[in-house]
Write a protein that holds these residues in place. Structure first.
Motif, PDB file in Angstrom:
ATOM      1  N   ASN A 282       0.821  -1.216   0.000  1.00 10.21           N
ATOM      2  CA  ASN A 282       0.000   0.000   0.000  1.00 10.21           C
ATOM      3  C   ASN A 282       0.854   1.265   0.000  1.00 10.21           C
ATOM      4  OD1 ASN A 282      -2.360  -1.495   0.014  1.00 10.21           O
ATOM      5  ND2 ASN A 282      -2.518  -1.515   2.245  1.00 10.21           N
ATOM      6  N   LEU A 283       2.087   1.150   0.485  1.00 12.43           N
ATOM      7  CA  LEU A 283       3.013   2.281   0.469  1.00 12.43           C
ATOM      8  C   LEU A 283       3.757   2.394  -0.860  1.00 12.43           C
ATOM      9  CD1 LEU A 283       4.503   1.921   4.073  1.00 12.43           C
ATOM     10  CD2 LEU A 283       3.029   3.780   3.237  1.00 12.43           C
ATOM     11  N   GLY A 284       3.455   1.472  -1.780  1.00 14.33           N
ATOM     12  CA  GLY A 284       4.079   1.526  -3.100  1.00 14.33           C
ATOM     13  C   GLY A 284       5.343   0.712  -3.231  1.00 14.33           C
ATOM     14  N   ILE A 285       5.650  -0.119  -2.234  1.00 12.87           N
ATOM     15  CA  ILE A 285       6.843  -0.953  -2.292  1.00 12.87           C
ATOM     16  C   ILE A 285       6.502  -2.217  -3.065  1.00 12.87           C
ATOM     17  CG2 ILE A 285       8.678  -2.047  -0.963  1.00 12.87           C
ATOM     18  CD1 ILE A 285       8.339   1.033  -0.624  1.00 12.87           C
ATOM     19  N   ALA A 286       7.314  -2.530  -4.062  1.00 12.08           N
ATOM     20  CA  ALA A 286       7.033  -3.691  -4.895  1.00 12.08           C
ATOM     21  C   ALA A 286       8.344  -4.239  -5.453  1.00 12.08           C
ATOM     22  CB  ALA A 286       6.071  -3.314  -6.022  1.00 12.08           C
ATOM     23  N   GLY A 287       8.205  -5.213  -6.341  1.00 14.28           N
ATOM     24  CA  GLY A 287       9.374  -5.734  -7.050  1.00 14.28           C
ATOM     25  C   GLY A 287      10.330  -6.497  -6.159  1.00 14.28           C
ATOM     26  N   PRO A 288      11.616  -6.476  -6.508  1.00 15.62           N
ATOM     27  CA  PRO A 288      12.614  -7.268  -5.760  1.00 15.62           C
ATOM     28  C   PRO A 288      12.706  -6.916  -4.280  1.00 15.62           C
ATOM     29  CG  PRO A 288      13.512  -6.550  -7.876  1.00 15.62           C
ATOM     30  CD  PRO A 288      12.203  -5.845  -7.712  1.00 15.62           C
ATOM     31  N   VAL A 289      12.470  -5.663  -3.921  1.00 15.12           N
ATOM     32  CA  VAL A 289      12.549  -5.286  -2.511  1.00 15.12           C
ATOM     33  C   VAL A 289      11.443  -5.978  -1.708  1.00 15.12           C
ATOM     34  CG1 VAL A 289      12.311  -3.381  -0.876  1.00 15.12           C
ATOM     35  CG2 VAL A 289      13.715  -3.109  -2.920  1.00 15.12           C
TER      36      VAL A 289
END
Length: 258
Positions: A124-131
């Motif tokens: 929801n905070l926009g963190i996505a992908g490999p992280v």
């Protein structure tokens, strides 16, 4: 007399199934007539209907031949045994369905609900992908080692996302995987944020419980996970050492090089 196609259609099976039953000896294969065709009589139709019915009921083909020749008592006992086996198989499939539903829901199959909620908060905070993937895999390692400790840790982890510095750190790390952005400035910013947070925790004496301090293996795996995920993690470790901190997931205070 019926052709093989007519026989199959009458019994509601495919010609391929009839030929397979011939091959494994379940259904006798008649001789060919003068025209070169195999012809089937009424007994063949009855036998094929029995075979198809038993097979559709879940009876293994390896057991169908014995059932076809069994007396009523033997047949009844065999059907009860097969029914019990099918109930067990249905229960196993229901468990598999439950696991598949959890997989479809995301991380719930492998992680406690508290961690899933934390990962959802990151999304929801926009963190996505490999992280985000690395965060999830890291918690898998931790939950496998300390399944009973996760519930104790998660309120603090969830509360930490109210700190804009930590949210910014996650976002900077996410941006590092954008090939169109220069990496070194982002690495420096990430190192500065991590060092500031580590210094604050150090001053407040936020120590890890003895149980986890004495078990270095999960932390070593977390370090390895980060380094395996992206080579830029090595550069971030170097920058942290310049700021007086060693490690990645469990930072230790060192004297910065002069």
């Amino acid at each position: 007399m019926l052709t093989i196609s007519q026989l199959a259609a009458y019994a509601g099976v495919t010609v391929r199934a009839v030929r397979h039953y011939h091959q494994i000896g379940l259904l006798p294969e008649p001789e060919r007539d003068r025209s070169g065709y195999r012809r089937y009589g009424a007994h063949a139709v009855v036998s094929l209907v029995k075979i198809a019915t038993l097979a559709d009921a879940g009876v293994p083909l390896s057991e169908v031949a014995d059932l076809l020749e069994a007396d009523d008592d033997t047949f009844s006992k065999a059907v009860q045994r097969i029914d019990a086996h099918l109930r067990d198989e249905i229960a196993r499939l229901e468990r598999s369905r439950s696991s598949i539903r959890k997989l479809a829901a995301g991380d719930a199959l492998l992680l406690p609900a508290d961690v899933v909620a934390y990962l959802d908060r990151l999304r929801n905070l926009g963190i996505a992908g490999p992280v985000l993937d690395g965060e999830r895999d890291g918690w898998i390692l931790m939950a496998a080692r300390w399944p009973d400790r996760i519930r104790e840790w998660m309120p603090g982890k969830m509360a930490s996302l109210d700190d804009p510095r930590i949210v910014r750190l996650y976002r900077v790390l996410s941006m590092l995987f954008d090939i169109d952005l220069p990496h070194e400035p982002l690495l420096v910013e990430a190192a500065d944020l991590m060092a500031a947070l580590a210094e604050e925790a150090y001053r407040q004496d936020h120590t890890t419980q003895q149980e986890t301090r004495d078990d270095a293996v999960p932390f070593d795996l977390l370090e390895l996970l980060a380094l395996e995920t992206d080579p830029r993690a090595t550069r971030l470790v170097e920058l942290m050492r310049e700021r007086g901190w060693d490690g990645w997931t469990r930072l230790e205070r060192i004297d910065p090089p002069h």
